[in-house]
Design an enzyme around this catalytic site. Structure first.
Site, mmCIF file in Angstrom:
data_model
loop_
_atom_site.group_PDB
_atom_site.id
_atom_site.type_symbol
_atom_site.label_atom_id
_atom_site.label_comp_id
_atom_site.label_asym_id
_atom_site.label_seq_id
_atom_site.Cartn_x
_atom_site.Cartn_y
_atom_site.Cartn_z
ATOM 1 C CB SER A 1 -0.708 0.117 1.182
ATOM 2 O OG SER A 1 -1.556 -1.325 1.758
HETATM 3 C C1 LIG Z 1 -3.400 -4.399 -0.389
HETATM 4 S S1 LIG Z 1 -2.977 -5.807 0.073
HETATM 5 C C2 LIG Z 1 -2.291 -5.673 1.470
HETATM 6 C C3 LIG Z 1 -0.995 -4.713 1.727
HETATM 7 C C4 LIG Z 1 0.138 -5.071 2.855
HETATM 8 N N1 LIG Z 1 -0.783 -4.843 4.051
HETATM 9 C C5 LIG Z 1 1.252 -4.667 2.619
HETATM 10 O O1 LIG Z 1 1.931 -4.009 3.635
HETATM 11 O O2 LIG Z 1 1.895 -4.959 1.635
HETATM 12 C C6 LIG Z 1 -4.146 -6.716 0.088
HETATM 13 C C7 LIG Z 1 -3.716 -8.080 0.498
HETATM 14 O O3 LIG Z 1 -5.110 -8.803 1.224
HETATM 15 C C8 LIG Z 1 -4.889 -10.284 1.025
HETATM 16 N N2 LIG Z 1 -6.135 -10.838 0.759
HETATM 17 C C9 LIG Z 1 -7.283 -10.819 0.257
HETATM 18 N N3 LIG Z 1 -8.376 -11.294 0.852
HETATM 19 C C10 LIG Z 1 -7.959 -11.848 1.917
HETATM 20 C C11 LIG Z 1 -8.665 -12.846 2.893
HETATM 21 N N4 LIG Z 1 -9.798 -13.083 2.891
HETATM 22 N N5 LIG Z 1 -7.640 -13.305 3.998
HETATM 23 C C12 LIG Z 1 -6.417 -12.765 4.023
HETATM 24 N N6 LIG Z 1 -5.768 -11.984 3.318
HETATM 25 C C13 LIG Z 1 -6.621 -11.721 2.220
HETATM 26 C C14 LIG Z 1 -4.594 -10.195 -0.534
HETATM 27 O O4 LIG Z 1 -3.925 -11.462 -0.919
HETATM 28 C C15 LIG Z 1 -3.418 -8.920 -0.615
HETATM 29 O O5 LIG Z 1 -2.199 -9.527 -0.301
#
Ligand SMILES: C[S@@+](CC[C@H](N)C(=O)[O-])C[C@H]1O[C@@H](n2cnc3c(N)ncnc32)[C@H](O)[C@@H]1O
Length: 278
Positions: A81
């Site tokens: 992000s």
């Molecule tokens: C915007 S990214 C997160 C950014 C992260 N916090 C970073 O610092 O890099 C969103 C993440 O949420 C994960 N995600 C989506 N649905 C999810 C779920 N139900 N449970 C866990 N992770 C999930 C995606 O695979 C993705 O890696």
């Protein structure tokens, strides 16, 4: 504690993979490899913007339309992000050293590293649904000396073995806040979750406080656009319906909207919990 300073104190580069994805002139997501163009790669890491780290064919399109080489039909499924958005969420958490935190959506692990810098690595657990992202986040967190526990799984269930938490932060957007999160936070604790544009067109951030009676309630803040949780995609049509409903209501500010989550489900309200709107 200044959150921007804490973010600046944790290097982002160890969390960013060799291959990232950038939009070409057609708007398609194409790979950019560090070894092919180190300067452009580094520029992306240094800019205060998001970095797409995983891309997959859009499941809503027929398979033959999608092509990872040209980027046609590819969508982002994980990213680092933008640091300024991370700061917005972490500030809303009102974190103190020693608090137990659950993060949903580890992605690269960079946000988890910042949380660990504030509360201590042993106090942070992060759940990631994509095993490849989870594994590289684990490695990067170890490399920078902040060995957060990264769990591979569906974060909509939270992570009961680590509960109760003082804070849950979600770094993906939700149209429906799972009650499992409320159950796993101590009364008085906070859930910080970006909402999909099914509440307000700005994709606002909700900050919910868990109450003694086992419900959670709170208001929306400003915009925090995030990719959706894996099972919480919203259609273009429902985003348009939100926009129309919001316009018909006189375009109220996001801060006038609130959310209540109980074992029976979620209620969105305007100005007061007894004025439900969805
Ligand atoms: C915007 S990214 C997160 C950014 C992260 N916090 C970073 O610092 O890099 C969103 C993440 O949420 C994960 N995600 C989506 N649905 C999810 C779920 N139900 N449970 C866990 N992770 C999930 C995606 O695979 C993705 O890696």
């Amino acid at each position: 504690m200044n959150v921007r300073d804490v973010i600046a104190s944790v290097p982002r580069e160890p969390f960013i993979p060799e291959e990232i994805f950038v939009r070409n002139e057609a708007g398609w997501l194409v790979p950019l490899r560090r070894s092919d163009d180190p300067e452009q790669w580094r520029e992306r890491v240094e800019v205060d913007g998001p970095i797409v780290t995983r891309a997959e064919p859009d499941p809503a399109l027929p398979g033959e339309v999608c092509d990872p080489v040209t980027g046609r039909g590819m969508i982002s499924t994980s990213s680092s992000s933008a640091p300024f958005i991370m700061a917005r969420l972490i500030e809303a958490m009102e974190l103190e050293p020693g608090m137990r935190v659950l993060e949903i959506g580890t992605g690269t692990g960079y946000n988890a590293a910042v949380l660990a810098r504030i509360t201590g690595a042993g106090n942070v657990i992060s759940v990631e649904i994509d095993p490849v992202a989870a594994s590289s986040a684990r490695e990067a967190l170890k490399t920078v000396g902040l060995p957060v526990k990264v769990v591979t799984g569906d974060g909509e269930a939270g992570y009961p073995p680590g509960a109760p938490y003082e804070r849950i932060i979600v770094t993906a957007s939700a149209h429906t806040v799972p009650y499992a999160w409320v159950r796993q936070v101590r009364p008085g604790g906070l859930i910080v979750v970006p909402l999909a544009a099914t509440v307000h067109p700005d994709w606002p951030l909700a900050v919910l406080k868990v109450q003694d009676d086992g419900t959670a309630q709170g208001r929306c803040l400003g915009p925090s656009p995030f990719m959706p949780l894996r099972a919480q995609h919203v259609s273009a049509r429902s985003v348009q319906e939100t926009e129309e409903r919001w316009a018909a209501a006189g375009k109220p500010e996001a801060s006038r909207f609130g959310v209540t989550v109980t074992p029976a489900g979620q209620r969105i309200w305007l100005d007061s919990p007894d004025n439900p709107v969805v």
